[in-house]
Structures are given as structure tokens and as C-alpha cells.
Design an enzyme around this catalytic site. Structure first.
Site, mmCIF file in Angstrom:
data_model
loop_
_atom_site.group_PDB
_atom_site.id
_atom_site.type_symbol
_atom_site.label_atom_id
_atom_site.label_comp_id
_atom_site.label_asym_id
_atom_site.label_seq_id
_atom_site.Cartn_x
_atom_site.Cartn_y
_atom_site.Cartn_z
ATOM 1 N N GLY A 1 27.717 40.434 36.126
ATOM 2 C CA GLY A 1 28.422 41.708 36.225
ATOM 3 C C GLY A 1 29.430 41.780 35.086
ATOM 4 O O GLY A 1 29.248 42.486 34.105
ATOM 5 N N ARG A 2 30.470 40.986 35.209
ATOM 6 C CA ARG A 2 31.563 40.995 34.248
ATOM 7 C C ARG A 2 31.087 40.855 32.800
ATOM 8 O O ARG A 2 31.541 41.554 31.915
ATOM 9 C CB ARG A 2 32.512 39.822 34.567
ATOM 10 C CG ARG A 2 33.781 39.795 33.744
ATOM 11 C CD ARG A 2 34.541 38.479 33.982
ATOM 12 N NE ARG A 2 34.656 38.158 35.386
ATOM 13 C CZ ARG A 2 35.612 38.627 36.176
ATOM 14 N NH1 ARG A 2 36.542 39.410 35.698
ATOM 15 N NH2 ARG A 2 35.633 38.306 37.449
ATOM 16 N N ARG B 1 43.306 43.835 39.034
ATOM 17 C CA ARG B 1 43.066 42.421 38.741
ATOM 18 C C ARG B 1 44.340 41.599 38.531
ATOM 19 O O ARG B 1 44.421 40.471 39.013
ATOM 20 C CB ARG B 1 42.112 42.262 37.548
ATOM 21 C CG ARG B 1 40.744 42.937 37.801
ATOM 22 C CD ARG B 1 39.724 42.619 36.731
ATOM 23 N NE ARG B 1 39.461 41.198 36.683
ATOM 24 C CZ ARG B 1 39.944 40.365 35.786
ATOM 25 N NH1 ARG B 1 40.682 40.810 34.790
ATOM 26 N NH2 ARG B 1 39.665 39.095 35.855
ATOM 27 N N TYR C 1 44.274 38.739 41.110
ATOM 28 C CA TYR C 1 43.789 37.450 40.574
ATOM 29 C C TYR C 1 44.715 36.848 39.531
ATOM 30 O O TYR C 1 44.289 35.941 38.801
ATOM 31 C CB TYR C 1 42.431 37.643 39.877
ATOM 32 C CG TYR C 1 41.347 38.308 40.669
ATOM 33 C CD1 TYR C 1 41.055 37.923 41.979
ATOM 34 C CD2 TYR C 1 40.566 39.296 40.088
ATOM 35 C CE1 TYR C 1 40.032 38.537 42.673
ATOM 36 C CE2 TYR C 1 39.535 39.909 40.780
ATOM 37 C CZ TYR C 1 39.274 39.523 42.074
ATOM 38 O OH TYR C 1 38.252 40.120 42.757
ATOM 39 N N CYS D 1 55.064 51.304 44.372
ATOM 40 C CA CYS D 1 56.150 50.669 45.114
ATOM 41 C C CYS D 1 55.679 49.344 45.717
ATOM 42 O O CYS D 1 55.516 49.215 46.931
ATOM 43 C CB CYS D 1 56.667 51.616 46.176
ATOM 44 S SG CYS D 1 57.291 53.119 45.420
ATOM 45 N N TYR E 1 35.382 45.281 37.070
ATOM 46 C CA TYR E 1 36.333 45.151 38.184
ATOM 47 C C TYR E 1 37.626 45.915 37.898
ATOM 48 O O TYR E 1 38.702 45.515 38.319
ATOM 49 C CB TYR E 1 36.601 43.672 38.510
ATOM 50 C CG TYR E 1 35.325 42.918 38.803
ATOM 51 C CD1 TYR E 1 34.643 43.117 40.000
ATOM 52 C CD2 TYR E 1 34.755 42.056 37.859
ATOM 53 C CE1 TYR E 1 33.444 42.465 40.258
ATOM 54 C CE2 TYR E 1 33.555 41.408 38.111
ATOM 55 C CZ TYR E 1 32.912 41.613 39.316
ATOM 56 O OH TYR E 1 31.722 40.971 39.577
#
Ligand SMILES: *Cc1c(COP(=O)(O)O)cnc(C)c1O
Length: 463
Positions: A289-290, A326, A330, A358, A387
Site C-alpha cells: 500500500g504505502r 499519522r 504513529y 483541541c 494513510y
């Protein structure tokens, strides 16, 4: 004007579609500042050429060793992106019924779609079987039963493989590790052969092989080698027991380069596949994917305010963790580029970049080399093609971020912003209903529904 070329150089020489030209950052032949005059920030912007080149590069490394490619749709599920890949012959790896509809809408034949995921509903399984999916990667004994029951109900056979948990640590971020023994994914490798034999005995199932996916953003190639070797041993063991194992799905997970890490070597990845599983005679698939889209997209944002902090200057952006999750999820740090070449090459301050949400996790890290910044400046988070948009939400009731595709000297919106009026329309309250007693079907509202699809009553308990 020719002085400020660090940024493109920092990004690596393999991306000739991303350059500063005449003082402005260009994707292919389109100046991003010009796009930002037509499309309000924030927006994602992808290069069609970059996506096509990535696919062709990977295909030229793995096709010759008999491996086909299925793009992991969750990395970027825009149907225009899926369409670009589909045109090149790429299959798809999906993880929900929604992604199945996206892949079909993008023109991908069902015979090139693999259905992964640990929690498929019966409705999703039924739809996949009905459209003639290539295979369903099943992740538990209970799911084998569910798929068999659904297939029996449809009077069809369901093509499945078993997803194996090989207990291999992918040596990546804990939140994107999927194949250690306590992970929720896959069937423990020691249980696979027995379950496979049981499934193969079920007339509703066509049991075609095994699958593995060990994690994401993997840079160290040795976990791939360990996982694929374990799969080869498993296939040999199962065949020794008389089982037929024609397919082997090797999953995705190849990492991409960022500022300070070079990307994994695709030739090495292909060599590992050839060495570990090449001799088995299986139909091989990978599910990146990435790697196919991550470096093909940027997220463009405007600096709203500058704020002087004790630790240094802070830039408050119009992009938040709802648009790019992300960093918060992550700890990812995306490279950042200015849309205009930095104004000064004198030692500029380090800016911390934050969003408007916030939440204190709504921050993107500290950056140098951005030059002297002013409110109204435009920046782009690089390597945001995977992503990014697919994980975006409307948290804080912000618009769902737009997406733009560049091709040559043209660009177009491929997802327009979803604004508050559309969100509010979904929130018109439905009719009050009274819960039915246990075991009884909830009745539809007694009155005929007169005010349109927005108030479609929910039916509970039908199959
Ligand atoms: C997410 C996922 C992929 C793709 O992972 P990348 O790291 O984006 O290559 C492939 N296969 C499965 C089963 C997945 O869940």
C-alpha cells in the site's frame, strides 16, 4: 534563485516530478501555489506520474519472478488513484465492503481483488462471494465457519486462503506490527495445517492457499526473510500432509524513504521472495500500500498564525490531526517543504508546527530549513500519499479534506471538500422507535415514512 535547492535534493533524486521551478514547488508541470489559488487549503495533491512510475518499478522487479501486485486500498482509497493503478493491471487488497465497492467502482475486476481483514461481517462476505472475488483471506476458525455458511446460503463456493500469524516481529512501530503472537491478526502458524485440512473438506469452500502480512513501514528486510521462510516451510509441511496449496500471498509492508532514511531496496525485496518461496511453484502475490503511493502525494497547508514560545517560534497551520493522523497515531514525522523556495539561507529558526485541533497530540514536530515564515505562507507535508486522506476525519467538525490529482500540466479535484452542510444533513434525527422485546423483530415505524431517505428506519434482526 538557484541557491535554495536543498529541499528537492534532500528528498532524493528518484523523484523528478517534484521540483522547485521559477521559485515555486511543482508537482510535474503544475505549480502548487497555483493549485492553492484554485483549491482552498488544506488539500492533498498527488502526482499521477509518481504513482504510475512506482507501480511500474515494483512490477518490473517482481513480475519476472511470477509475483502479481494487489494494491492495499486502505493506504489511499480515492477511486481516481485506484483507477490509475487498475489501468496498469494492478489488483487490489481490500479490508471492508466499502473498499470492495471502491475497487469495483474504479474498474478493478473482482477476479483481481483479495479481501483481507480480521472482522468481516456476513454481509461483506456475501457481497464478496456474489461478485466473484479472487480470494478471501480468512483470519480465524470462526471466520472459516462463517464464510462456509454464507457460501452455502448463496449456493456458491467461496475461494479462501488462511492468513497465517508466523510470530515474526517486523521491527517497526508497535502500532503497525501485525504478526507477533499476541497480535489480533492471522491464525497461529502451528494451527494452520489442521484448520486448512478441515476447511478443505467443506464443500462450500475452495481452499487455495495461505497468506501473511507482518506489518507496515518495514525498512529492515530480515523480518520479510524470516516470515517468507516460515511460510515456505509451512507450505512444504502441508503438502507433505497431502494438502493442495496453489496460492501464497506475501502481504505488504515495504517501507518508504523519508528525510534521513533511504527506502528499502526493492531488488533485495524481490531477491528475498525468489530465494525463500520461488521454488514452491505457488501463484505469488504481494500487497503493498504505502510503497506505491506514499511518496506520490503532499498535503498543502497555510500558516494561520505565528506564536512565540519559550522554546522557539511555533506556526499554527490550517491542517490538523483530523487531516493527517499519522504523527498523532504513529509518531510519524513527515518532511515539510515550503511552496516558495525559502526566502533566506541564513540560519532560520526552528519552527514547531501544530494544527488547530483541541488536542495536545495535534502537532507535527519541529522543523528547520523552512526559512523565515510569515502568516499566509504555504507549506506542504511531503510523503503524505499513503494513510493520509484515507484516514482523515471531520473531528472538530472540520471539513473533510479535499484531494487533487496532477497529470502533466493539468490538475483536477478528485475529492471535493465535504463541508458542514453535508454533515448536518446526516444528523437530521430519525423517528423515535420502541425497542422490541428479545427474540421479536423490531417493527418498522407504524406510520409511512414520508420525508425521504434521510429518515429510513433501521430494521433489526433480519438476516
Ligand atoms: C495494510 C495491509 C497491507 C498494506 O500495508 P503497507 O504497509 O501499506 O504496504 C497489506 N496487506 C494487508 C493484509 C494489510 O492489512
Amino acid at each position: 534563485m538557484t541557491k535554495h535547492t536543498e529541499s528537492p535534493n534532500r528528498l532524493g533524486k528518484d523523484r523528478d516530478w517534484l521540483v522547485y521551478q521559477a521559485g515555486g514547488l511543482h508537482i510535474e508541470d503544475v505549480c502548487l501555489s497555483a493549485v492553492a489559488r484554485a483549491v482552498p487549503t488544506p488539500f492533498y495533491c498527488y502526482s499521477a506520474d509518481a504513482i504510475r512510475s512506482a507501480y511500474k518499478y515494483l512490477a518490473s522487479a517482481v513480475n519476472p519472478i511470477g509475483v502479481s501486485i494487489c494494491f492495499a486500498v486502505k493506504a489511499n482509497s480515492n477511486i481516481a488513484v485506484l483507477g490509475l493503478l487498475a489501468e496498469l493491471g494492478c489488483g487490489m487488497d481490500i479490508v471492508s465492503g466499502g473498499e470492495l465497492e471502491r475497487a469495483l467502482a474504479a474498474g478493478v475486476p473482482a477476479s483481481k481483488i483479495i479481501f483481507s481483514g480480521v472482522g468481516k461481517t456476513r454481509a461483506e462476505i456475501a457481497r464478496a462471494v456474489e461478485v466473484g472475488i479472487h480470494q478471501i483471506n480468512v483470519e480465524s476458525a470462526a471466520e472459516i465457519t462463517a464464510v462456509a455458511e454464507v457460501a452455502r446460503g448463496l449456493g456458491q463456493r467461496a475461494p479462501i486462503t488462511l492468513r497465517v500469524n508466523p510470530d515474526v516481529d517486523a521491527k517497526t512501530h508497535a502500532k503497525i506490527t501485525t504478526a507477533t503472537k499476541d497480535s489480533k491478526f492471522g491464525i497461529p502458524i502451528g494451527d494452520v495445517a489442521d484448520l486448512y485440512a478441515e476447511a478443505a473438506a467443506m464443500p462450500e469452500l475452495e481452499v487455495l492457499g495461505v497468506a501473511v502480512h507482518i506489518g507496515s513501514q518495514i525498512h529492515d528486510m530480515s523480518p520479510f526473510r524470516r516470515a517468507f521462510s516460515a511460510m515456505a516451510d509451512l507450505v512444504v509441511f502441508m503438502r507433505g500432509r497431502g494438502l493442495v496449496v496453489p496460492r501464497l500471498d506475501l502481504g505488504g509492508g515495504i517501507g518508504i524513504a523519508s528525510n534521513d532514511t533511504p527506502g528499502p531496496d526493492i531488488a533485495e525485496y524481490a531477491a528475498i521472495i525468489a530465494e525463500t518461496v520461488g521454488h514452491l511453484g505457488c501463484q505469488l502475490t504481494v500487497e503493498p500500500g504505502r510503497w506505491l503511493v506514499g511518496r506520490a502525494g503532499l498535503l498543502v497547508t497555510e500558516v494561520l498564525y505565528l506564536k512565540e514560545m519559550q522554546s522557539g517560534p511555533m506556526a499554527i497551520l490550517d491542517v490538523g490531526m483530523n487531516d493527517l493522523m499519522r504523527p498523532a497515531l504513529y509518531d510519524a514525522q513527515h518532511p515539510v517543504l515550503t511552496l516558495h523556495e525559502p526566502r533566506t539561507d541564513r540560519a532560520a529558526p526552528h519552527y514547531s508546527l501544530v494544527g488547530p485541533i483541541c488536542e495536545s497530540s495535534d502537532q507535527f514536530g519541529t522543523y528547520d530549513r523552512l526559512g523565515e515564515m510569515r502568516a499566509g505562507d504555504l507549506l506542504a507535508f511531503d510523503c503524505a500519499g499513503a494513510y493520509g486522506a484515507s484516514m482523515a476525519s471531520t473531528y472538530n467538525s472540520r471539513d473533510l479534506v479535499a484531494e487533487v490529482l496532477v497529470e502533466g500540466s493539468r490538475f483536477r479535484t478528485i475529492r471535493r471538500r465535504q463541508d458542514i452542510s453535508e454533515m448536518l444533513r446526516l444528523e437530521q434525527a430519525g423517528r423515535w422507535q420502541f425497542p422490541a422485546p428479545e427474540g421479536q423483530e423490531a417493527t418498522r415505524s407504524a406510520q409511512p415514512v414520508s420525508d425521504g431517505a434521510l429518515r429510513t428506519p433501521v430494521t433489526i434482526g433480519t438476516s
